[in-house]
Design a protein around this motif. Structure first.
Motif, PDB file in Angstrom:
ATOM      1  N   PHE A  16      -2.829  -2.719  -2.354  1.00 49.09           N
ATOM      2  CA  PHE A  16      -3.686  -2.403  -1.209  1.00 49.09           C
ATOM      3  C   PHE A  16      -3.924  -3.750  -0.519  1.00 49.09           C
ATOM      4  O   PHE A  16      -3.612  -4.851  -0.549  1.00 49.09           O
ATOM      5  CB  PHE A  16      -5.028  -1.907  -1.568  1.00 49.09           C
ATOM      6  N   THR A  43      -5.049   1.755   0.906  1.00 47.54           N
ATOM      7  CA  THR A  43      -3.723   1.904   0.476  1.00 47.54           C
ATOM      8  C   THR A  43      -3.276   2.868   1.550  1.00 47.54           C
ATOM      9  O   THR A  43      -3.987   3.746   2.079  1.00 47.54           O
ATOM     10  CB  THR A  43      -3.735   2.684  -0.954  1.00 47.54           C
ATOM     11  N   GLN A  47       1.961   3.179  -0.797  1.00 50.13           N
ATOM     12  CA  GLN A  47       1.572   2.433  -1.617  1.00 50.13           C
ATOM     13  C   GLN A  47       1.067   3.433  -2.783  1.00 50.13           C
ATOM     14  O   GLN A  47       1.267   3.291  -3.915  1.00 50.13           O
ATOM     15  CB  GLN A  47       0.339   1.501  -1.113  1.00 50.13           C
TER      16      GLN A  47
END
Length: 252
Positions: A16, A43, A47
Motif C-alpha cells: 500500500f 490500496t 494491490q
C-alpha cells in the motif's frame, strides 16, 4: 511433497502507499491509519487482487520499518510472524514479542546508541547553523532504541540528500563504519549496521524450517534497503515504479 511457501513482504510502498503515491484515484481503499484515526495509506484494486492471490497459496510475513504502534494501525490481516523496526523486533504468530531475539537486539542497539546520539547532535547542529527546519528523531520501541530519522518538513527530498552528503556520509567515513544510511522518499534513516531486515528474515526462516521442514521463501520490497533480505530468499518480487525497481529492472 507440497512445500509450504512464505512471503516476507515490506508494507509501505509495496502492499500500500500514501494517496500522493497512488497512480490513480479510482477504487482506492484505506489500508493504514494515523494515530488520530485518519487514513494515511491506501490500496489499489491491483494491490488488493495481488494480496488475495498470495494469501491463497502462501503465508505473508510483514517485514517493515514500522513500529509496534504503527503496525497495529495497518488494516490488512496477517496470521504469522511479523518483523518490525527494520527487523529489530519479531512478533510471534500469537502476537507476542520473540524474547530471545529481543534480548539480542537490545544489547546490540544499546551499544550503538552513543553513536546515533552523536550523529543526531551533529545533524541538528548543522540544521541550526544553516536554518534548516528539520530535526532528528530517535526511534525507540519496546524499550529499545533502534535508529534515527530525519524528515523534511516541506517534503523536499533534495534537502535530505544534502544532509546525507554533507553530514552523514562524512561522519560514517570518519571511523563510524558500524552505521548505514537508508534514504527513500521523505525519510533519511541512519541505522546501526547490526539492524538489518535480512538478519531477522534469516532468524525466522530457520525457525520456519524447524517447524515445517523444507520451505520456499519469497521476498518483496520497494527499497534498496529491502534488497539484502530479498536476495536471501528463493525468489524476489519488486513492485514497479519504486526505488528498487528503478535501480534494477527498469535500468536494464
Amino acid at each position: 511433497m507440497m512445500l509450504k511457501k512464505f512471503l516476507f513482504a515490506d508494507l509501505d510502498d509495496t502492499l500500500f502507499q500514501t494517496l500522493e503515491k497512488c497512480a490513480g484515484r479510482a477504487a482506492l481503499e484505506p489500508a493504514a491509519y494515523y494515530s488520530d484515526g485518519s487514513v494515511c495509506s491506501y490500496t489499489t484494486p491491483a494491490q488488493r487482487a495481488f494480496f488475495g492471490f498470495i494469501n491463497e497459496g502462501m503465508t505473508v510475513i510483514p517485514t517493515t520499518a514500522r513500529s509496534l504502534d504503527s503496525f497495529e494501525r495497518v488494516s490488512l490481516g496477517f496470521n504469522s510472524y511479523v518483523l518490525l523496526n527494520f527487523g529489530g523486533i519479531i512478533l510471534q504468530p500469537d502476537g507476542g514479542i520473540e524474547r530471545d531475539w529481543q534480548g539480542r537486539m537490545h544489547g546490540l542497539m544499546t551499544a550503538a546508541l552513543p553513536g546515533l546520539q552523536a550523529l543526531a547532535a551533529r545533524i541538528d547542529a548543522w540544521a541550526a547553523r544553516t536554518g534548516y527546519a528539520g530535526r532528528t528523531r530517535l526511534v525507540e520501541d519496546a524499550g529499545t532504541p533502534f535508529f534515527i530519522v530525519v524528515k523534511d518538513p516541506r517534503k523536499i527530498t533534495a534537502n535530505l540528500e544534502t544532509i546525507e552528503r554533507e553530514v552523514v556520509l562524512p561522519w560514517i567515513a570518519d571511523g563510524n563504519d558500524g552505521y548505514c544510511v537508508h534514504r527513500n522518499g521523505n525519510n533519511l534513516a541512519i541505522l546501526p549496521a547490526s539492524l538489518d531486515k535480512a538478519n531477522a528474515v534469516a532468524y525466522v526462516t530457520e525457525r520456519l524450517r524447524r517447524e515445517h521442514g523444507e520451505i520456499i521463501t519469497f521476498g518483496m520490497g520497494d527499497s534498496r534497503s529491502d534488497a539484502r533480505f530479498m536476495a536471501d530468499c528463493d525468489y524476489a518480487i519488486i513492485p514497479r515504479r519504486t526505488q528498487l525497481s528503478r535501480l534494477t529492472v527498469e535500468t536494464l
